[in-house]
Motif scaffolding. Sequence first.
Motif, PDB file in Angstrom:
ATOM      1  N   PHE A   1       0.822  -1.208   0.000  1.00 28.54           N
ATOM      2  CA  PHE A   1       0.000   0.000   0.000  1.00 28.54           C
ATOM      3  C   PHE A   1       0.856   1.259   0.000  1.00 28.54           C
ATOM      4  O   PHE A   1       0.575   2.220  -0.718  1.00 28.54           O
ATOM      5  CB  PHE A   1      -0.932  -0.009   1.210  1.00 28.54           C
ATOM      6  N   ILE A   2       1.913   1.279   0.825  1.00 27.87           N
ATOM      7  CA  ILE A   2       2.716   2.512   0.915  1.00 27.87           C
ATOM      8  C   ILE A   2       3.544   2.744  -0.349  1.00 27.87           C
ATOM      9  O   ILE A   2       4.061   3.843  -0.551  1.00 27.87           O
ATOM     10  CB  ILE A   2       3.626   2.498   2.156  1.00 27.87           C
ATOM     11  N   LYS A   3       3.662   1.719  -1.187  1.00 32.42           N
ATOM     12  CA  LYS A   3       4.298   1.951  -2.481  1.00 32.42           C
ATOM     13  C   LYS A   3       3.398   2.818  -3.359  1.00 32.42           C
ATOM     14  O   LYS A   3       3.881   3.573  -4.200  1.00 32.42           O
ATOM     15  CB  LYS A   3       4.576   0.614  -3.176  1.00 32.42           C
ATOM     16  N   GLU A   4       2.084   2.692  -3.138  1.00 35.99           N
ATOM     17  CA  GLU A   4       1.123   3.529  -3.856  1.00 35.99           C
ATOM     18  C   GLU A   4       0.994   4.906  -3.190  1.00 35.99           C
ATOM     19  O   GLU A   4       0.761   5.904  -3.872  1.00 35.99           O
ATOM     20  CB  GLU A   4      -0.254   2.843  -3.883  1.00 35.99           C
ATOM     21  N   TYR A   5       1.151   4.949  -1.879  1.00 33.78           N
ATOM     22  CA  TYR A   5       1.008   6.198  -1.116  1.00 33.78           C
ATOM     23  C   TYR A   5       2.209   6.356  -0.174  1.00 33.78           C
ATOM     24  O   TYR A   5       2.085   6.182   1.042  1.00 33.78           O
ATOM     25  CB  TYR A   5      -0.298   6.197  -0.312  1.00 33.78           C
ATOM     26  N   PRO A   6       3.371   6.667  -0.700  1.00 32.03           N
ATOM     27  CA  PRO A   6       4.577   6.767   0.149  1.00 32.03           C
ATOM     28  C   PRO A   6       4.467   7.828   1.234  1.00 32.03           C
ATOM     29  O   PRO A   6       5.117   7.722   2.285  1.00 32.03           O
ATOM     30  CB  PRO A   6       5.684   7.090  -0.854  1.00 32.03           C
ATOM     31  N   ALA A   7       3.654   8.856   1.017  1.00 31.16           N
ATOM     32  CA  ALA A   7       3.521   9.913   2.021  1.00 31.16           C
ATOM     33  C   ALA A   7       2.872   9.404   3.297  1.00 31.16           C
ATOM     34  O   ALA A   7       3.006  10.027   4.367  1.00 31.16           O
ATOM     35  CB  ALA A   7       2.707  11.073   1.450  1.00 31.16           C
ATOM     36  N   LEU A   8       2.158   8.268   3.216  1.00 28.20           N
ATOM     37  CA  LEU A   8       1.488   7.724   4.396  1.00 28.20           C
ATOM     38  C   LEU A   8       2.345   6.703   5.135  1.00 28.20           C
ATOM     39  O   LEU A   8       1.888   6.122   6.136  1.00 28.20           O
ATOM     40  CB  LEU A   8       0.156   7.070   3.975  1.00 28.20           C
ATOM     41  N   ALA A   9       3.565   6.469   4.669  1.00 29.80           N
ATOM     42  CA  ALA A   9       4.433   5.457   5.277  1.00 29.80           C
ATOM     43  C   ALA A   9       4.654   5.672   6.774  1.00 29.80           C
ATOM     44  O   ALA A   9       4.683   4.691   7.542  1.00 29.80           O
ATOM     45  CB  ALA A   9       5.766   5.411   4.533  1.00 29.80           C
ATOM     46  N   PRO A  10       4.815   6.903   7.267  1.00 27.64           N
ATOM     47  CA  PRO A  10       5.038   7.082   8.720  1.00 27.64           C
ATOM     48  C   PRO A  10       3.836   6.712   9.578  1.00 27.64           C
ATOM     49  O   PRO A  10       3.970   6.652  10.816  1.00 27.64           O
ATOM     50  CB  PRO A  10       5.346   8.584   8.840  1.00 27.64           C
ATOM     51  N   TYR A  11       2.674   6.450   8.970  1.00 31.61           N
ATOM     52  CA  TYR A  11       1.456   6.278   9.759  1.00 31.61           C
ATOM     53  C   TYR A  11       0.854   4.879   9.629  1.00 31.61           C
ATOM     54  O   TYR A  11      -0.322   4.674   9.945  1.00 31.61           O
ATOM     55  CB  TYR A  11       0.407   7.311   9.327  1.00 31.61           C
ATOM     56  N   ILE A  12       1.632   3.896   9.167  1.00 32.51           N
ATOM     57  CA  ILE A  12       1.046   2.578   8.914  1.00 32.51           C
ATOM     58  C   ILE A  12       1.061   1.683  10.151  1.00 32.51           C
ATOM     59  O   ILE A  12       0.424   0.626  10.149  1.00 32.51           O
ATOM     60  CB  ILE A  12       1.776   1.860   7.760  1.00 32.51           C
ATOM     61  N   ASP A  13       1.755   2.065  11.197  1.00 34.17           N
ATOM     62  CA  ASP A  13       1.783   1.234  12.404  1.00 34.17           C
ATOM     63  C   ASP A  13       0.391   1.140  13.016  1.00 34.17           C
ATOM     64  O   ASP A  13      -0.366   2.131  13.042  1.00 34.17           O
ATOM     65  CB  ASP A  13       2.756   1.808  13.434  1.00 34.17           C
ATOM     66  N   MET A  14       0.058  -0.059  13.533  1.00 34.29           N
ATOM     67  CA  MET A  14      -1.266  -0.300  14.096  1.00 34.29           C
ATOM     68  C   MET A  14      -1.158  -0.582  15.588  1.00 34.29           C
ATOM     69  O   MET A  14      -0.234  -1.270  16.053  1.00 34.29           O
ATOM     70  CB  MET A  14      -1.927  -1.480  13.378  1.00 34.29           C
ATOM     71  N   ASN A  15      -2.107  -0.057  16.356  1.00 35.90           N
ATOM     72  CA  ASN A  15      -2.118  -0.220  17.813  1.00 35.90           C
ATOM     73  C   ASN A  15      -3.153  -1.236  18.272  1.00 35.90           C
ATOM     74  O   ASN A  15      -3.269  -1.500  19.477  1.00 35.90           O
ATOM     75  CB  ASN A  15      -2.403   1.126  18.481  1.00 35.90           C
TER      76      ASN A  15
END
Length: 423
Positions: free
Chosen positions: A298-312
């Motif tokens: 997914f972050i390959k499509e939206y690299p700007a969202l890479a810092p926010y992919i961690d899940m709690n």
Amino acid sequence: MSYLITQLMREWGFLLRQKYVVVLLLCSLVLSGFAIYSGLSEVSAQQQTIERLKAADQSDRAKVQKKQSDAGMLAYYSFHLTYSQPSNLAFAALGERDIFPWKHRINLLALEGQIYESDAQNAEVAQAGKIDFVFVISALAPLVIILLFHDLFASERTSGRHDLLVTTAKSYFALWGARITVRFVAITVCLMLPFFVGGFIAGASAYEVAYVSLLCIAYLAFWTALSVWWGKNATSAPRVASSLIGLWVLFAFIIPILGDLAINKSVHSPKGGDIMLTQREAVNDAWDLPKSATMQPFIKEYPALAPYIDMNSEFEWKWYYAFQQMGDLKAAKLSKAYRDAAAKKYELAGFVSWISPPSLLQRSLTRAANTDSIAAYAYEQKIRDFHQQLREFYYPWLFYKGDPTKAALENMPRFENTTQSGN
């Protein structure tokens, strides 16, 4: 000039005394009028449906936004109407609008499954199609012209008047030219007059009406010239009629059918059901895969969202919508192959139409009316573009902004439909 007018008036009088010709012309007028009325009614029904759905769409979304505040729930329950507005010429050439969907309601879930869900309608009615103006002109008008012109020369030879008429006539036009002109003008007026009325009611521009008229008159002139030439030296009117009807069957049915079979055999295409199945299997499988199997692609499509992919937690909406998009990505290759095959089929059908005048006219008029498969796939692309806008709106809220404010929802993308002329 007065001599030509005299000859034309004489032929008009002669035509009006032939009851079968008058009945044939009246039937043509009624049939064309019915086709225009049917087309206008269908377009009006589609426009009313769109307006009704637009109002319901806004109301339903307002209720969802009032009830839900969570970004994921808003994206899940908020549906958005997309539609393809009929053009000003759609009444004359309904084209593919009774086959391809012209309205969809979509949300932020995987798009491919939503794209290939057709409108619910009576399958038998859709298969039968509708009698519109382009069908009357392309398929039925040649038969009327054959009936009007097949015995133009043969009847005079059979009655024994041919040689006398040729000898006494001052010129070719004085005898045959005037007769051909009068009959051609009569059938053209009967067929085209309802179209002019329909164009005025539908709000078609003068250019659109003139363009369609030019194509139709040229087509009618082709069949008239063919009928006159074929029967010029004939002595048997039934033989001329049967030969011309054979040509009509060849042009209107045999060539298009054989061409369609050959095209479908030579161009292979995935089915819409296969695309839906691929997308849904990818979405369903994502539940059992590690989260990274979804988020890394997914972050390959939206690299700007890479810092926010961690899940709690075990479930988060950003992961849910990420694997929805990955489902679309999984089916993207099949979807592109489907669209490429459709474009190839349309291109090959264009070559076939050059040896099938009825198909060429239908193709030209549906293009002018923006009701062909090109228009259908252009509408599909608009849906894809709009869905992309929805993703770009929701993803910041889903990944790092939190729940959107009521003011932010006012900036939610809205589908805009602009109908363009096909020619």
